[in-house]
Structures are given as structure tokens and as C-alpha cells.
Scaffold this motif. Structure first.
Motif, PDB file in Angstrom:
ATOM      1  N   ARG A 465      42.439  47.441  37.320  1.00 48.37           N
ATOM      2  CA  ARG A 465      40.771  47.395  37.296  1.00 48.37           C
ATOM      3  C   ARG A 465      40.231  48.305  38.105  1.00 48.37           C
ATOM      4  N   TYR A 466      39.241  48.986  37.784  1.00 51.79           N
ATOM      5  CA  TYR A 466      38.442  49.767  38.173  1.00 51.79           C
ATOM      6  C   TYR A 466      36.815  49.674  38.535  1.00 51.79           C
ATOM      7  N   LEU A 467      36.412  49.400  39.717  1.00 51.45           N
ATOM      8  CA  LEU A 467      35.038  48.964  39.782  1.00 51.45           C
ATOM      9  C   LEU A 467      34.282  50.170  40.521  1.00 51.45           C
ATOM     10  N   PRO A 468      33.373  50.700  39.839  1.00 56.44           N
ATOM     11  CA  PRO A 468      32.385  51.880  40.561  1.00 56.44           C
ATOM     12  C   PRO A 468      31.577  51.153  41.589  1.00 56.44           C
ATOM     13  N   SER A 469      31.352  51.964  42.625  1.00 60.27           N
ATOM     14  CA  SER A 469      30.393  51.321  43.606  1.00 60.27           C
ATOM     15  C   SER A 469      29.042  51.244  43.336  1.00 60.27           C
ATOM     16  N   TYR A 620      46.471  49.730  45.556  1.00 52.36           N
ATOM     17  CA  TYR A 620      44.976  49.656  45.487  1.00 52.36           C
ATOM     18  C   TYR A 620      44.424  50.640  46.506  1.00 52.36           C
ATOM     19  N   THR A 621      43.111  50.886  46.419  1.00 51.43           N
ATOM     20  CA  THR A 621      42.432  51.796  47.366  1.00 51.43           C
ATOM     21  C   THR A 621      41.673  50.917  48.544  1.00 51.43           C
ATOM     22  N   ASP A 622      41.291  51.961  49.497  1.00 45.75           N
ATOM     23  CA  ASP A 622      40.653  51.128  50.470  1.00 45.75           C
ATOM     24  C   ASP A 622      39.351  50.414  50.440  1.00 45.75           C
ATOM     25  N   GLY A 623      38.673  50.640  49.269  1.00 48.07           N
ATOM     26  CA  GLY A 623      37.345  49.842  48.953  1.00 48.07           C
ATOM     27  C   GLY A 623      37.732  48.406  48.763  1.00 48.07           C
ATOM     28  N   LEU A 624      38.991  48.030  48.510  1.00 47.18           N
ATOM     29  CA  LEU A 624      39.338  46.676  48.281  1.00 47.18           C
ATOM     30  C   LEU A 624      39.465  45.805  49.703  1.00 47.18           C
ATOM     31  N   ILE A 625      39.862  46.560  50.804  1.00 48.71           N
ATOM     32  CA  ILE A 625      40.061  45.858  51.968  1.00 48.71           C
ATOM     33  C   ILE A 625      39.037  46.374  53.131  1.00 48.71           C
ATOM     34  N   ARG A 641      47.588  36.528  50.068  1.00 54.30           N
ATOM     35  CA  ARG A 641      47.456  35.072  49.684  1.00 54.30           C
ATOM     36  C   ARG A 641      46.985  35.096  48.155  1.00 54.30           C
ATOM     37  N   ALA A 642      46.110  36.004  47.827  1.00 50.95           N
ATOM     38  CA  ALA A 642      45.676  36.022  46.483  1.00 50.95           C
ATOM     39  C   ALA A 642      46.607  36.565  45.367  1.00 50.95           C
ATOM     40  N   LEU A 643      47.553  37.368  45.916  1.00 52.84           N
ATOM     41  CA  LEU A 643      48.561  37.840  45.164  1.00 52.84           C
ATOM     42  C   LEU A 643      49.832  36.593  44.936  1.00 52.84           C
ATOM     43  N   ALA A 644      49.796  35.900  45.985  1.00 51.85           N
ATOM     44  CA  ALA A 644      50.804  34.781  45.750  1.00 51.85           C
ATOM     45  C   ALA A 644      50.352  33.403  44.748  1.00 51.85           C
ATOM     46  N   ALA A 645      48.902  33.612  44.363  1.00 47.55           N
ATOM     47  CA  ALA A 645      48.468  32.726  43.570  1.00 47.55           C
ATOM     48  C   ALA A 645      49.159  32.521  42.193  1.00 47.55           C
ATOM     49  N   ARG A 646      49.091  31.356  41.831  1.00 43.04           N
ATOM     50  CA  ARG A 646      49.674  31.243  40.548  1.00 43.04           C
ATOM     51  C   ARG A 646      48.803  31.971  39.422  1.00 43.04           C
ATOM     52  N   ALA A 647      49.257  32.878  38.574  1.00 40.96           N
ATOM     53  CA  ALA A 647      48.258  33.335  37.386  1.00 40.96           C
ATOM     54  C   ALA A 647      49.478  33.714  36.283  1.00 40.96           C
ATOM     55  N   ASP A 648      48.965  33.409  34.973  1.00 46.90           N
ATOM     56  CA  ASP A 648      49.676  33.376  34.100  1.00 46.90           C
ATOM     57  C   ASP A 648      49.988  34.786  33.713  1.00 46.90           C
ATOM     58  N   THR A 649      48.913  35.927  33.782  1.00 52.30           N
ATOM     59  CA  THR A 649      49.291  37.236  33.358  1.00 52.30           C
ATOM     60  C   THR A 649      48.931  38.031  34.448  1.00 52.30           C
ATOM     61  N   LEU A 650      49.100  39.066  34.342  1.00 51.31           N
ATOM     62  CA  LEU A 650      48.790  40.278  35.441  1.00 51.31           C
ATOM     63  C   LEU A 650      47.187  40.461  35.427  1.00 51.31           C
ATOM     64  N   MET A 652      44.936  38.271  34.761  1.00 49.57           N
ATOM     65  CA  MET A 652      44.396  37.211  35.439  1.00 49.57           C
ATOM     66  C   MET A 652      44.547  37.038  37.146  1.00 49.57           C
ATOM     67  N   MET A 653      45.812  37.932  37.334  1.00 47.71           N
ATOM     68  CA  MET A 653      46.289  38.114  38.650  1.00 47.71           C
ATOM     69  C   MET A 653      45.004  39.028  39.467  1.00 47.71           C
ATOM     70  N   CYS A 654      44.745  40.154  38.458  1.00 48.27           N
ATOM     71  CA  CYS A 654      43.771  41.086  39.018  1.00 48.27           C
ATOM     72  C   CYS A 654      42.351  40.644  39.486  1.00 48.27           C
ATOM     73  N   ASP A 655      42.011  39.603  38.651  1.00 45.36           N
ATOM     74  CA  ASP A 655      40.910  39.032  38.463  1.00 45.36           C
ATOM     75  C   ASP A 655      40.783  38.136  39.895  1.00 45.36           C
ATOM     76  N   THR A 656      41.832  37.383  40.025  1.00 41.23           N
ATOM     77  CA  THR A 656      41.903  36.647  41.153  1.00 41.23           C
ATOM     78  C   THR A 656      41.872  37.421  42.371  1.00 41.23           C
ATOM     79  N   ILE A 657      42.419  38.317  42.490  1.00 44.11           N
ATOM     80  CA  ILE A 657      42.650  39.267  43.889  1.00 44.11           C
ATOM     81  C   ILE A 657      41.168  39.813  43.873  1.00 44.11           C
ATOM     82  N   LEU A 658      40.436  40.416  43.007  1.00 52.04           N
ATOM     83  CA  LEU A 658      39.038  40.847  43.190  1.00 52.04           C
ATOM     84  C   LEU A 658      38.298  39.685  43.738  1.00 52.04           C
ATOM     85  N   LYS A 659      38.276  38.458  43.036  1.00 53.35           N
ATOM     86  CA  LYS A 659      37.321  37.576  43.367  1.00 53.35           C
ATOM     87  C   LYS A 659      37.624  36.953  45.009  1.00 53.35           C
TER      88      LYS A 659
END
Length: 806
Positions: A465-469, A620-625, A641-650, A652-659
Motif C-alpha cells: 500500500r502507498y498513501l500520499p500525504s 514500512y516507512t515512518d509515516g505509519l508510526i 497487534r494488527a499484524l497478528a490479527a486474523r486475515a485471509d489474504t495479505l 486484507m492484512m494491509c488494510d487491517t494494519i492501516l486502519k
């Protein structure tokens, strides 16, 4: 005396509060002439002013019947209204017309038992210079007694009240006004002047009784004292400060504009902020229309012609639903040359238009004909102001302000204010336009440099994922990449360039290209970062001024080998990746982060991990944290914690982490790269140790051929025999022991020969009579690609060939 009420000349009752003899005498002394008459019509009190008007001294008047003092009968209605012009007989026998007014005083049973009668000559000028100055003063002057009854008014005060002085003298203030609730503040300040004995000031904005328009008033009130220092009344001077009031309002509007317009770098929002400032304080309806090119991404300034096509970006009204608008927001509209907006754009100055002017009537009629739903919404428009929006010599559009319910027309001062507001708004709109254009350019450059589709490889499964500022500082220089390497290995890269904007995006492109070039040389992570650090240092030394600081960057470079399942990584000032193991354990990779790129002179350290198949690495880049209001350790814990959450695909895991981790309004770009590791089993890898003797080359070819037969790749045997023969022969002849041959069956067939020498072979063209020098040329021609890489124990020469279809 108890309070009572008596009908005044205009109907409202006169309230006289309990008062003593001294108060009555003071009252009689401050009117031109006064007398006290009991309920039987007998005079019981006589002032010096009454003596001067009638000639009767007090000793002759007191005790006489009022009827004996009249030369004529009172006019009809004068007795009932207790006011009117009555003719009295002077002591010398002449007739004296006097304007009389009576106020009833009650006894203990609330019934009138006496009357205070005041008199003065109708239309007679003031006898003294001070009295003439009072009467002819340009400001409103009045005198009240301590019970807030009028004692005297000058001509200006009578004009404001809209009635003659005779209709007000002796009456309680609240009985002379219609808006009782609004005037309670005025009354309270009158009472304060009496109670405290100190001057007070009262400022108000209200309708004058004689006018249907609102005026601003500054009223000074001061106590009036007798010779003994007792407060016997209140003097007031009211100044019409409407012009000063509106001057202050205009200045306040300009100050508010500086703070409220341009809070965001968004063109439409800036136009809306201008509308919110104008309505309802300055206009009943306002709109902002811009030239079409202003809203585009390209820079194509257009000079408006006589007839102008504009796009409505914002409008507002005091009426819900904005019924005055003939154009919907987002639509374009044609403005003919005679219209005020077109004139404003053509002249570059504010244009005032008022009801009754031919062009104004023509334009209003034309707008009403095209009003939404066919309904004319511009009836009642009496004044309009159109002002161009110009910034840095460029015309952007026009703002229009309309007054419908507001009674005052726009004037020259309003035009000056509108031009100042429009100038400030235009600069903010132009800043927003330039920012949007630069952001669009930087984002396009950024997207062109980021990988469109990640290359095919079998080492890892990836998602990104890439999210511009969205911040005002602009697009940053975050990037990521996945680079296939020899031997089925893969390189994972994330980086962040210091700064924002096009310069940072361009620097990011340089570094991204440099990393790919260095990765193609197959350098270890720590060595690659060392070369990259040198590059950034050289780039900074080539630039001058403040741009040197913009060339700083951070980077994390990792190499994963699916055969050994080893992850080798190094960082240059970059946060460590998070690691999710197949058993659900999540942790940050313990590693030593070297200095950021561009510092120079300090080493980088590599970290090696052996990962089970199915592990997930999060780069990841520092903008995430990182954020001004966030703790980095807490944000990294949320990431785990978000990385350990159950996700069917990578994905979905990206979206979970960003959220879960990303702040609501990130101030920096964010790049996230997830990689799930795979492993090549023993059934896909074959390895042989080769005795460094030319006689064993044939055995190596035979072993390779048998392995291909086992894999069902007999069609590749011929080329593989030639490659194995050449590479093994070169390793034995020019290399050093130990010599090892390895075949890898992945998406391609990879042949690797390793030896203990660090000397790499070079491709050269053999001359006609040379006996050697054609082997590597033959390998390059027969295989898809070939190369060499340095290892900790020497070097490896490899060659890839496309697998035949199964």
C-alpha cells in the motif's frame, strides 16, 4: 405620594413615583414655568417661571381658582388629555398663549389629589445663549429627572424621536418607545447614572423611532447635581456613530478574513470560506465563479474576453436553499459583456450596480429568465457588487455580493472593502491552485517511479500500500520495491526521502534507480547501503544552498533466499520491520539501524535470520508510526497487534494494519510492504561437491543430466550440459577450491557453480586464432541471463534458462 398613572397627550399613561416636596420643587425649578393645582382647581404652588410668564407673584396666584387665570376657555380635548395650548390672562390684562401640560399626583388611596402643570411659550426662542446652544446642538441632547422622565429635549433629539418636545416632556422614558425589551439597556444605564452618581456610556445599534433603518448610537449619560451636590437629574448626549460603527465592522471583517480564508489548500473550500464571511454580515446572497482553467491541473491562464464563461464553485444566501442562485454549484454559466461580473473582469475593478440602472435591470431580467425551475428569484434585489479575483497579475474569476433585505445600497467604502477581501481570497485561491497543481505533478511523478506491478518471483508472496500525504507540506518521497535476484532470491526495499514536493519525488527516483542498479550487482545489504550512502553524499555535494538537507533519506534493504530460508537485512536510519511467525508470534526484528543516508563515514551492519516457511515480514516507512501527538513505541505495539490479527489474504492484512495504526490525519506519506516467505524444498534443489580436477567435469555433466531426467526436463539437458561443462571447467581452471555445483528448479532452471576465488569472470570476444575465450559468450547466447555474485567464501557464477513447457 403613591405611584399612579394618568393619560398623557398621546395616550400612554404617565407614571409618577412617590416623591417628596423637595423633588417636586426641584422639578418645578428645571422647567420654564410650573404650578401645582389641587383636585378642586385651586392653585397651591407657583414657580418663579410662572411669575415671569403671567406677571402674578406667588402670593397672588396661590389660593386662586385656575378658572380666574384663563382668558379663554380651554380648547376641546385639552382637559381630557391634560395637554394643549391655553390662553391665560396676564396680570396687566393682556392675553398670554401658553403650551400647558399636566401630570397627576395621587394621594394615599391612589386617586389624583393634585396636578403639576408646566407651561412655556409655544415657538418662543431660548432667551439665553446657553439655551440656544443646547437647543441648536447637532447631536441629540436630553435631560431626565431622577425618575427617568423627560425634562427637556433639543431639536436634534426631537428629530430622532420623531415627535415634538411637548409630546415627551414629563413622560416616563419607557412610555415613549415601542421596543420596550430592546430599550431596557438604555433605561438601566439611566438608572445607573442616578444610583452611582457617575457618568456612564451606552453603545447600541437599533432603529431610531423616526427612521426605518438601524443606526449605531454612542450615548454619554452623566448625573446633574444641585448646589448641595444632590443628584437631581440626568443629562444625555447621543451621537450617531453609524459611519464609525461600519468602519469598525469593515476592519473586523478584514481581520476575520485573514484568519478564516485560506485555512486549507483547496480551491473550492477557500471559495466557500469567502462566502461564509460575506453572508449574512455583508450580503444577502453571494457567489464565487472561476475560470475553468483555474480548476484544472494544467497551467493555461486565459484572459477573459468581453463575454465570459465561468464555473460556479460556491454560493450562499440568508435564505435556506439559496433560491437566488440562477446557477447550480459546479455548472458553467455565460456572462454577457453588459453584466456586472463581466465588467468587473474586464476592468479589473469592483463594479457597483443599483436598481433602476438599465444594465442592472437587463441583467436581472436575463438571470430571472434562467432561474432554476423558471422562477424569478432576484425580485427585490436593489444593490449588487461584483469584484474580480486577481492574484499575481492573473485573473482567476469573480465574486458577486447582492443585497435584498438589507436596506442600504453598496457604496464606495463597500467597494474598497470588497476589493481588499477579494484580493486576499484570490491569493489564497491561487495558492491552493498552485499547491494542487504541484501536488498532482509530484504524485504523478511518484506513481511513475513506484512499481506498477511487482515482478514475478517464487520466493515471497507480497502485498503493498502507498498513501500520499494530504497535508499542506505536499507529497513526500516514500517508496518501496521488490527486486528479483539470482538464485531465486528476492530483495525487499522501503525508503523515505527527507522533505516533500517534486524535489523529494525526484530524489526518490534517483535512489530507487540506484538501489535497483546496486541490487543487480548482487551486493550484500550492508555493502549496498554503503554504496547508496556514498551516492547520496555525492548528490548533496553537487547541490548548493538549502537543497542539501533535502537529499537525506532512510532505507531498509533485505534479501530473502527461499533455498536456505535466510533473511539478510540492513537499515540506514529506518525503523525495523515487524515479523509474524506461522505460530502467531509477532515481534520487531532486532537489528542495528545505521545512520541515515547522506551522513557518511559510519558503517552499516547486517542482521541474518532463518525464517520458517509462511512467515510474514512487514516493512514500512515512518509515516505509519510517527506523528507529533503519538508515541512511537505505542504505535509499533499497535502494528504488532494488527499484524497478528486474523486475515485471509495479505491485502486484507494491509488494510487491517492501516486502519488500526494509521492516524486519522497522517502528516506524512505511508508505504507498507508485506511479504510472506516461501521455501524451495530438497526436491527442487540438487547440489554436488566437485573435485577440482578437469577429469571430473564429465561426471558433473552426467549428474546434471540425470537430475534433469528426474525432474522431467530432458529437453533442457543439451544446453544444461554445455553450461555445466563451461562453468565447472572455469571454476577448476581459474578458481580455487572448494568447487560446488547446484541446480535449482524454480520458475526457471538455474545453474550455479561456486568456488573459493573472489575473481569474477568477464565476457570478452575471442580473436580468430584464440583457442579459448568463447565459453562465457556461448553461455550468454544459450541462456536467458547469467552473472556472478560475491559470497562470504568466494564467488558464485550462475546462469538461468527458460524451462520448457511441461
Amino acid at each position: 405620594m403613591t405611584a399612579t398613572e394618568a393619560e398623557g397627550p398621546s395616550g400612554p399613561p404617565l407614571r409618577l413615583k412617590r416623591c417628596d416636596k423637595r423633588t417636586i420643587l426641584n422639578y418645578m425649578e428645571h422647567v420654564p414655568a410650573a404650578a401645582i393645582v389641587d383636585a378642586r382647581g385651586i392653585v397651591t404652588g407657583w414657580s418663579e417661571g410662572a411669575r415671569r410668564l403671567t406677571g402674578y407673584p406667588a402670593e397672588e396666584a396661590v389660593g386662586r381658582a385656575v378658572q380666574d387665570l384663563l382668558a379663554e376657555d380651554p380648547p376641546p380635548g385639552a382637559v381630557a388629555s391634560m395637554a394643549g395650548t391655553v390662553v391665560l390672562r396676564h396680570r396687566d390684562g393682556s392675553s398670554v398663549p401658553l403650551a400647558l401640560r399636566a401630570c397627576a399626583l395621587s394621594g394615599g388611596d391612589d386617586s389624583p389629589d393634585r396636578y403639576v402643570v408646566t407651561a412655556e411659550r409655544p415657538g418662543r426662542p431660548e432667551p439665553t445663549l446657553a439655551g440656544q446652544a443646547f437647543q441648536q446642538a447637532s447631536m441629540s441632547l436630553s435631560v431626565f429627572d431622577t425618575d427617568q422622565r423627560y425634562l427637556r429635549l433639543n431639536d436634534a433629539s426631537c428629530q430622532v424621536m420623531g415627535v415634538p418636545a411637548e409630546a415627551l416632556v414629563g413622560r416616563y422614558f419607557m412610555d415613549t418607545v415601542q421596543d420596550v425589551g430592546y430599550n431596557r439597556g438604555f433605561l438601566r444605564h439611566l438608572e445607573l447614572a442616578v444610583e452611582t452618581g457617575r457618568p456612564v456610556r451606552y453603545e447600541s445599534y437599533a432603529h431610531a423611532p423616526s427612521s426605518n433603518r438601524e443606526h449605531a448610537w454612542t450615548t454619554e449619560m452623566w448625573p446633574v447635581r444641585d448646589a448641595d451636590g444632590n443628584v437631581i437629574g440626568t443629562g444625555i448626549a447621543a451621537f450617531d456613530s453609524t459611519e464609525q460603527y461600519w468602519a469598525r465592522e469593515r476592519l473586523a471583517l478584514l481581520n476575520e478574513a485573514a484568519a478564516s480564508i485560506g485555512t486549507t489548500l483547496d480551491v473550492v473550500r477557500t471559495a466557500e470560506e469567502l462566502i461564509e464571511l460575506l453572508v449574512p454580515r455583508y450580503a444577502d446572497f453571494a457567489s464565487v465563479d472561476l475560470l475553468d482553467w483555474v480548476l484544472g491541473a494544467d497551467e493555461h491562464p486565459e484572459m477573459p474576453g468581453r463575454d465570459v464563461l465561468l464555473r460556479r464553485v460556491a454560493h450562499g444566501s440568508v435564505t435556506e436553499g439559496t433560491p437566488e442562485a440562477a446557477v447550480h454549484v459546479g455548472d458553467t454559466d455565460f456572462y454577457p459583456s453588459f453584466s456586472p461580473p463581466a465588467k468587473a473582469l474586464g476592468t479589473g475593478r469592483a463594479v457597483l450596480s443599483h436598481a433602476g440602472e438599465p444594465d442592472f435591470l437587463r441583467w436581472v431580467a436575463e438571470r430571472n429568465a434562467r432561474a432554476p425551475g423558471g422562477r424569478p428569484h432576484r425580485r427585490g434585489v436593489h444593490s449588487m457588487l461584483a469584484v474580480p479575483l486577481r492574484a499575481r497579475g492573473t485573473t482567476l474569476g469573480v465574486a458577486v455580493a447582492v443585497r435584498i433585505a438589507h436596506p442600504d445600497d453598496y457604496g464606495a467604502d463597500d467597494a474598497v472593502l470588497a476589493e481588499e477581501l477579494a484580493s486576499r481570497a484570490a491569493v489564497c485561491i491561487d495558492n491552493a491552485r498552485r499547491f494542487c497543481r504541484e501536488r498532482t505533478t509530484a504524485l504523478a511523478l511518484q506513481n511513475s517511479l513506484l512499481p506498477k506491478g511487482l515482478p514475478g518471483q517464487a520466493a515471497v508472496e507480497v502485498a503493498h500500500r502507498y498513501l500520499p500525504s494530504d497535508s499542506l507540506v505536499g507529497i513526500g518521497g516514500d517508496w518501496f520495491d521488490v527486486i528479483p535476484l539470482s538464485g531465486s532470491r528476492v530483495a525487499l526495499v522501503v525508503g523515505d526521502v527527507v522533505g516533500h514536493g517534486i524535489a523529494s519525488s525526484a530524489t526518490m527516483g534517483r535512489l530507487c534507480t540506484a538501489v535497483r542498479t546496486l541490487a543487480d550487482v548482487d551486493l550484500p545489504p550492508d555493502e549496498l547501503l554503503t554504496h547508496l550512502d556514498d551516492l547520496v553524499t555525492h548528490l548533496a555535494s553537487d547541490d548548493t544552498g538549502d537543497e542539501v538537507a533535502e537529499l537525506g533519506a532512510t532505507c531498509l534493504y533485505a534479501v530473502y533466499d527461499p533455498v536456505s530460508r535466510r533473511l539478510d537485512l540492513a537499515a540506514a536510519g529506518h525503523p525495523p520491520p515487524a515479523l509474524l511467525l506461522p505460530d502467531g508470534t509477532v515481534s520487531l526484528v532486532p537489528m542495528t539501524a545505521g545512520p541515515p543516508l547522506g551522513v557518511g563515514g559510519l558503517p552499516f551492519e547486517s542482521t541474518e535470520l532463518e525464517l520458517p516457511e509462511g512467515s510474514v515480514v512487514a516493512l514500512y516507512t515512518d509515516g505509519l508510526i510517527e506523528d507529533r501527538d503519538r508515541d512511537v513505541d505505542h504505535a509499533q505495539a499497535e502494528l504488532c497487534r494488527a499484524l497478528a490479527a486474523r486475515a485471509d489474504t495479505l491485502d486484507m492484512m494491509c488494510d487491517t494494519i492501516l486502519k488500526a495504526v494509521l492516524p486519522e490525519e497522517p502528516s506524512d506519506d505511508v508505504a507498507l510492504l508485506l511479504a510472506r516467505t516461501r521455501a524451495l524444498g530438497e526436491d527442487r534443489v540438487a547440489t554436488w561437491d566437485i573435485t577440482p580436477d578437469p577429469e571430473h567435469v564429465a561426471a558433473a555433466r552426467q549428474a546434471a543430466t540425470e537430475q534433469l531426467t528426474a525432474w522431467g526436463l530432458d529437453e533442457a539437458a543439451f544446453v544444461t550440459e554445455l553450461v555445466v561443462s563451461e562453468l565447472v571447467t572455469n571454476a577448476i581452471r581459474y578458481g580455487a577450491p572448494p568447487v560446488q555445483l547446484r541446480l535449482i528448479r524454480d520458475r526457471s532452471l538455474i545453474c550455479e557453480v561456486s568456488d573459493g576465488s573472489s575473481t569474477s569472470p568477464h565476457l570478452r570476444r575471442a580473436h580468430a586464432f584464440d583457442e579459448g575465450g568463447r565459453g562465457l559468450l556461448l553461455v550468454a547466447q544459450l541462456t536467458q541471463r547469467w552473472g556472478s555474485r560475491q559470497t562470504g567464501r568466494g564467488k558464485t557464477i550462475w546462469a538461468e534458462q527458460t524451462l520448457p513447457p511441461v
